[in-house]
Design a protein around this motif. Sequence first.
Motif, PDB file in Angstrom:
ATOM      1  N   PRO A  43      -2.271   9.330  31.463  1.00  0.00           N
ATOM      2  CA  PRO A  43      -2.627   8.868  30.419  1.00  0.00           C
ATOM      3  C   PRO A  43      -1.646   8.629  28.909  1.00  0.00           C
ATOM      4  O   PRO A  43      -0.777   8.069  29.661  1.00  0.00           O
ATOM      5  N   TYR A  44      -2.142   8.699  28.340  1.00  0.00           N
ATOM      6  CA  TYR A  44      -1.711   7.940  27.354  1.00  0.00           C
ATOM      7  C   TYR A  44      -2.650   8.061  25.911  1.00  0.00           C
ATOM      8  O   TYR A  44      -3.197   8.920  25.721  1.00  0.00           O
ATOM      9  N   ARG A  45      -1.758   7.140  24.726  1.00  0.00           N
ATOM     10  CA  ARG A  45      -2.224   7.114  23.462  1.00  0.00           C
ATOM     11  C   ARG A  45      -1.248   5.982  22.726  1.00  0.00           C
ATOM     12  O   ARG A  45      -0.087   4.602  23.010  1.00  0.00           O
ATOM     13  N   ALA A  46      -2.885   4.978  22.116  1.00  0.00           N
ATOM     14  CA  ALA A  46      -1.869   3.419  21.858  1.00  0.00           C
ATOM     15  C   ALA A  46      -1.525   3.580  20.407  1.00  0.00           C
ATOM     16  O   ALA A  46      -1.655   5.203  19.856  1.00  0.00           O
ATOM     17  N   VAL A  47      -0.497   3.129  20.176  1.00  0.00           N
ATOM     18  CA  VAL A  47       0.488   2.957  19.288  1.00  0.00           C
ATOM     19  C   VAL A  47       0.539   2.144  18.209  1.00  0.00           C
ATOM     20  O   VAL A  47       0.201   1.090  18.893  1.00  0.00           O
ATOM     21  N   ARG A  48       1.344   2.245  17.296  1.00  0.00           N
ATOM     22  CA  ARG A  48       1.241   0.783  16.458  1.00  0.00           C
ATOM     23  C   ARG A  48       2.904   0.846  15.845  1.00  0.00           C
ATOM     24  O   ARG A  48       3.362   2.633  15.471  1.00  0.00           O
ATOM     25  N   ILE A  49       4.031   0.203  16.068  1.00  0.00           N
ATOM     26  CA  ILE A  49       5.123   0.163  15.956  1.00  0.00           C
ATOM     27  C   ILE A  49       5.662  -0.659  14.837  1.00  0.00           C
ATOM     28  O   ILE A  49       5.195  -2.085  15.446  1.00  0.00           O
ATOM     29  N   PRO A  50       6.587  -0.355  13.548  1.00  0.00           N
ATOM     30  CA  PRO A  50       7.225  -2.025  13.562  1.00  0.00           C
ATOM     31  C   PRO A  50       7.832  -2.318  13.506  1.00  0.00           C
ATOM     32  O   PRO A  50       8.699  -1.845  14.230  1.00  0.00           O
ATOM     33  N   THR A  51       7.899  -3.538  13.053  1.00  0.00           N
ATOM     34  CA  THR A  51       8.659  -4.712  13.983  1.00  0.00           C
ATOM     35  C   THR A  51       9.485  -5.132  12.717  1.00  0.00           C
ATOM     36  O   THR A  51       9.167  -5.271  11.788  1.00  0.00           O
ATOM     37  N   ALA A  52       9.702  -6.680  13.364  1.00  0.00           N
ATOM     38  CA  ALA A  52      10.547  -7.513  11.616  1.00  0.00           C
ATOM     39  C   ALA A  52       9.150  -8.249  11.234  1.00  0.00           C
ATOM     40  O   ALA A  52       8.075  -8.253  11.603  1.00  0.00           O
ATOM     41  N   ASN A  53       9.762  -8.285   9.619  1.00  0.00           N
ATOM     42  CA  ASN A  53       9.013  -9.006   8.943  1.00  0.00           C
ATOM     43  C   ASN A  53       7.821  -8.020   8.244  1.00  0.00           C
ATOM     44  O   ASN A  53       7.053  -8.640   8.118  1.00  0.00           O
ATOM     45  N   GLY A  54       7.924  -6.659   8.950  1.00  0.00           N
ATOM     46  CA  GLY A  54       6.933  -6.210   8.156  1.00  0.00           C
ATOM     47  C   GLY A  54       5.917  -6.007   8.900  1.00  0.00           C
ATOM     48  O   GLY A  54       4.748  -5.494   8.459  1.00  0.00           O
ATOM     49  N   LYS A  55       5.747  -6.273  10.553  1.00  0.00           N
ATOM     50  CA  LYS A  55       4.852  -6.897  10.809  1.00  0.00           C
ATOM     51  C   LYS A  55       4.825  -5.515  12.214  1.00  0.00           C
ATOM     52  O   LYS A  55       5.616  -4.588  12.253  1.00  0.00           O
ATOM     53  N   ARG A  56       3.298  -4.674  12.576  1.00  0.00           N
ATOM     54  CA  ARG A  56       3.862  -3.831  14.127  1.00  0.00           C
ATOM     55  C   ARG A  56       3.012  -4.756  14.789  1.00  0.00           C
ATOM     56  O   ARG A  56       1.949  -5.139  15.311  1.00  0.00           O
ATOM     57  N   LEU A  57       3.437  -3.174  16.744  1.00  0.00           N
ATOM     58  CA  LEU A  57       3.439  -3.918  17.416  1.00  0.00           C
ATOM     59  C   LEU A  57       1.866  -3.403  18.266  1.00  0.00           C
ATOM     60  O   LEU A  57       2.030  -1.847  17.751  1.00  0.00           O
ATOM     61  N   PHE A  58       1.756  -3.380  18.809  1.00  0.00           N
ATOM     62  CA  PHE A  58       0.120  -2.752  19.395  1.00  0.00           C
ATOM     63  C   PHE A  58       0.986  -2.175  20.930  1.00  0.00           C
ATOM     64  O   PHE A  58       1.182  -2.981  21.595  1.00  0.00           O
ATOM     65  N   SER A 112      -1.417  -7.116  18.975  1.00  0.00           N
ATOM     66  CA  SER A 112      -0.215  -7.056  17.468  1.00  0.00           C
ATOM     67  C   SER A 112      -0.465  -8.017  16.857  1.00  0.00           C
ATOM     68  O   SER A 112      -1.475  -8.658  17.354  1.00  0.00           O
ATOM     69  N   ASP A 113       0.221  -7.426  15.595  1.00  0.00           N
ATOM     70  CA  ASP A 113       0.101  -8.377  14.305  1.00  0.00           C
ATOM     71  C   ASP A 113       0.926 -10.197  14.789  1.00  0.00           C
ATOM     72  O   ASP A 113       1.068 -10.416  15.751  1.00  0.00           O
ATOM     73  N   ASP A 114      -0.011 -11.140  13.657  1.00  0.00           N
ATOM     74  CA  ASP A 114       0.449 -12.267  13.715  1.00  0.00           C
ATOM     75  C   ASP A 114       1.679 -12.480  13.145  1.00  0.00           C
ATOM     76  O   ASP A 114       1.855 -11.284  12.134  1.00  0.00           O
ATOM     77  N   ASP A 115       2.074 -13.157  13.131  1.00  0.00           N
ATOM     78  CA  ASP A 115       3.342 -13.996  12.936  1.00  0.00           C
ATOM     79  C   ASP A 115       3.902 -15.179  12.491  1.00  0.00           C
ATOM     80  O   ASP A 115       3.411 -16.512  13.638  1.00  0.00           O
ATOM     81  N   SER A 116       4.244 -15.647  11.733  1.00  0.00           N
ATOM     82  CA  SER A 116       4.576 -17.635  11.933  1.00  0.00           C
ATOM     83  C   SER A 116       4.333 -18.275  12.755  1.00  0.00           C
ATOM     84  O   SER A 116       3.940 -19.332  13.281  1.00  0.00           O
ATOM     85  N   PHE A 117       5.129 -17.612  14.194  1.00  0.00           N
ATOM     86  CA  PHE A 117       5.866 -18.199  15.268  1.00  0.00           C
ATOM     87  C   PHE A 117       6.112 -16.956  16.206  1.00  0.00           C
ATOM     88  O   PHE A 117       6.635 -16.319  15.580  1.00  0.00           O
TER      89      PHE A 117
END
Length: 301
Positions: A43-58, A112-117
């Motif tokens: 059982p699971y659910r996909a989530v989006r979690i805020p992280t640094a630099n205003g990005k979001r993690l899958f 997850s979101d792109d970031d500069s590096f």
Amino acid sequence: MNTLILIALTLLAGALLTPILIHRAYRAPRIQEHRSPADLGLPYRAVRIPTANGKRLFAWFIPLPEGIKNGPAVAVIHGWGGNAGHMLPFASLLHHEGYAVLLLDARNHGNSDDDSFSSMPRFAEDLEHGLDWLGHQPRIDPQRLCLLGHSVGAAAALLVASRRQDLACVISIAAFAHPVEMMRRQMRSHHIPYLPIGWLVLRYIERTIKANFDDIAPCNTIRQGSCPVLLVHGEEDESVPLADAQRIYANRLDDRVELLLLPETGHDSREAISTHGGSLLAFLRRNAEGLPIAMGRRDAG
């Protein structure tokens, strides 16, 4: 005069191109997930979690089995170029033992979101944000949060453990001992001389990630953590030599740090989970105190 101008232009071009070339050389390959927890009957659910630099993690969140309240949870993170799907075998193992599991994609990885590096400290940032999110979920005991990381993710887990006092334990799988040594091995494999090119590259990376390599090296952060740690390493790992695990272990301060060596196992120890899964669970049982007994628990060892 023309020669001096040519030299000056060459140096300027090198100064402008070097950051671009370094970012390209150390850019993490993005591989999308091809499986989900549903493929394993979880059982699971996909989530989006805020992280640094205003990005979001899958991430995939696999809740505690039904009937368990205030249970333990494990935040799991992959290695360089990996994704949450690569860590699914650990999710199955943990869920059937009575754990909630959060499988994270680091920035620039998976969905997850792109970031500069990407960098190991950024893996650690993402892991911390995932850990904080996990601790606020229903039925999860925030005093029994654990980390499990592989390769760069393992080094990031040790870095997180050196900064936090609220972890029950950490499982580090195939961590390198020191980033400088790891990158120098990579340079040698590509016939890149350390002086002056390699040295300049390392200084540029250090400035870019805003961290001193000695400060974030697992062989040093292992001395700063307050929770139990299990170091797991394949004896036939050709990407990160066994000597790295032995060096981290040798730098431990006390017996809260354990070392598990896996015979006939390379860098990707997921392949050996059927043989070493029981040892991981035994470590968790000892350190995630009060683990409730789930109906239908099986011994993965």
